[in-house]
Design an enzyme around this catalytic site. Sequence first.
Site, PDB file in Angstrom:
ATOM      1  N   ASN A 171       0.874  -1.181   0.000  1.00 56.72           N
ATOM      2  CA  ASN A 171       0.000   0.000   0.000  1.00 56.72           C
ATOM      3  C   ASN A 171       0.908   1.227   0.000  1.00 56.72           C
ATOM      4  OD1 ASN A 171      -1.764   2.085   0.497  1.00 56.72           O
ATOM      5  ND2 ASN A 171      -2.342   1.412   2.555  1.00 56.72           N
TER       6      ASN A 171
ATOM      7  N   LYS B  74       0.146   4.265  -0.140  1.00 54.48           N
ATOM      8  CA  LYS B  74      -0.444   5.452   0.508  1.00 54.48           C
ATOM      9  C   LYS B  74      -0.215   6.689  -0.381  1.00 54.48           C
ATOM     10  CE  LYS B  74      -0.041   3.092   4.886  1.00 54.48           C
ATOM     11  NZ  LYS B  74       0.058   3.174   6.334  1.00 54.48           N
TER      12      LYS B  74
ATOM     13  N   HIS C  41      -9.558   1.546   5.040  1.00 59.12           N
ATOM     14  CA  HIS C  41      -8.259   1.628   5.721  1.00 59.12           C
ATOM     15  C   HIS C  41      -8.410   2.500   6.966  1.00 59.12           C
ATOM     16  CE1 HIS C  41      -4.072   2.536   6.578  1.00 59.12           C
ATOM     17  NE2 HIS C  41      -3.771   1.460   5.879  1.00 59.12           N
TER      18      HIS C  41
ATOM     19  N   SER D 147       3.608  -2.448  10.181  1.00 62.76           N
ATOM     20  CA  SER D 147       5.068  -2.587  10.331  1.00 62.76           C
ATOM     21  C   SER D 147       5.615  -3.945   9.881  1.00 62.76           C
ATOM     22  CB  SER D 147       5.494  -2.273  11.764  1.00 62.76           C
ATOM     23  OG  SER D 147       5.146  -0.929  12.091  1.00 62.76           O
TER      24      SER D 147
ATOM     25  N   GLU E 266      -6.665   4.768   8.080  1.00 69.34           N
ATOM     26  CA  GLU E 266      -6.409   6.200   7.835  1.00 69.34           C
ATOM     27  C   GLU E 266      -7.654   6.873   7.251  1.00 69.34           C
ATOM     28  OE1 GLU E 266      -2.781   5.483   5.683  1.00 69.34           O
ATOM     29  OE2 GLU E 266      -1.845   4.872   7.564  1.00 69.34           O
TER      30      GLU E 266
ATOM     31  N   GLU F 261      -5.417  -4.856  10.594  1.00 62.30           N
ATOM     32  CA  GLU F 261      -4.335  -3.889  10.806  1.00 62.30           C
ATOM     33  C   GLU F 261      -4.559  -3.143  12.115  1.00 62.30           C
ATOM     34  OE1 GLU F 261      -2.389  -2.696   6.795  1.00 62.30           O
ATOM     35  OE2 GLU F 261      -4.045  -1.343   7.166  1.00 62.30           O
TER      36      GLU F 261
ATOM     37  N   GLY G  61       2.856   2.026  10.810  1.00 65.45           N
ATOM     38  CA  GLY G  61       3.847   3.082  10.636  1.00 65.45           C
ATOM     39  C   GLY G  61       4.595   3.433  11.914  1.00 65.45           C
TER      40      GLY G  61
HETATM   41  P1  13P Z   1       3.189   0.172   7.594  1.00 64.54           P
HETATM   42  O1  13P Z   1       3.613  -1.129   6.944  1.00 64.54           O
HETATM   43  O2  13P Z   1       3.954   1.364   7.074  1.00 64.54           O
HETATM   44  O3  13P Z   1       3.138   0.056   9.074  1.00 64.54           O
HETATM   45  O4  13P Z   1       1.673   0.445   7.102  1.00 64.54           O
HETATM   46  C1  13P Z   1       0.730  -0.554   7.249  1.00 64.54           C
HETATM   47  C2  13P Z   1      -0.481  -0.174   6.492  1.00 64.54           C
HETATM   48  O5  13P Z   1      -1.223   0.710   6.900  1.00 64.54           O
HETATM   49  C3  13P Z   1      -0.759  -0.869   5.231  1.00 64.54           C
HETATM   50  O6  13P Z   1      -2.025  -0.573   4.757  1.00 64.54           O
END
Ligand code: 13P
Length: 248
Positions: free
Chosen positions: A9, A11, A94, A212, A96, A166, A172
């Site tokens: 992803n 982002k 997601h 992560s 976010e 997640e 992150g």
């Molecule tokens: P990270 O792998 O950067 O922690 O992000 C996970 C994520 O949100 C994937 O959609």
Amino acid sequence: MRKPIIAGNWKMNKTVTETIALLKEISSKDLSKNVEKVVIVPFTSAYSAVKELKNTDIKVGCQNMYFEESGAYTGEISPLMLNDLGIDYVIIGHSERREIFKESDSLINKKVLSAIEHSINPILCCGETLEERENNRQEDKVKSQLIEDLKNISKDDIEKVVIAYEPIWAIGTGKTASSDDAEEMCKFIRDLLVELYDSKSASKVRIQYGGSVKPENVSEIMSKDNIDGALVGGASLKADSYASLINF
Ligand code: 13P
């Protein structure tokens, strides 16, 4: 047998020029044929990504979509637009989008239904906050999300949905859930699918862990019975690291 699925992803990263450069590098790598490989790019990069990956077995996904086909929805992207591009996967819900853009479970449910109706496989995200984890409420949270998000998804269609667990506190932050904690939640999700559908349908659904994931921990995570893949942010943005994730 569920085919493992590892998706990067991206982002809000990579311009079109950077997308083309990264995908050229990724597609020149030796990548396992036994893993379904997906790159989930920003909308602006989707056309170039599909073109760049045309002769490969790497699939392209987008990070969101609206549920309507067209109309006065300024700033939104429709499933027909994704169909026209040749997009295989779309992330829905997601954390976010839920946290920053206040997407509700009822909106997410409409998006999942619309994606399926338009033959785009949804990667439906769920997961708890740190506070919920500290109060041992992770199962309640994920259960209530999935019950609402999967409303009216039929038994025939549920296997088209990939569920990504997640935990928000692991995204992150460099803090990965332990592989045992991740497995426990993915098993909880599969048991919930047995309740909502039946064991045959539940056994076909692929469940990813995200938060992560990196080359150093991916094989441990992928060794778990109920974890069929990973949804990876940061570590998917470099070709070497993406290749190591795929070749876990
Ligand atoms: P990270 O792998 O950067 O922690 O992000 C996970 C994520 O949100 C994937 O959609």
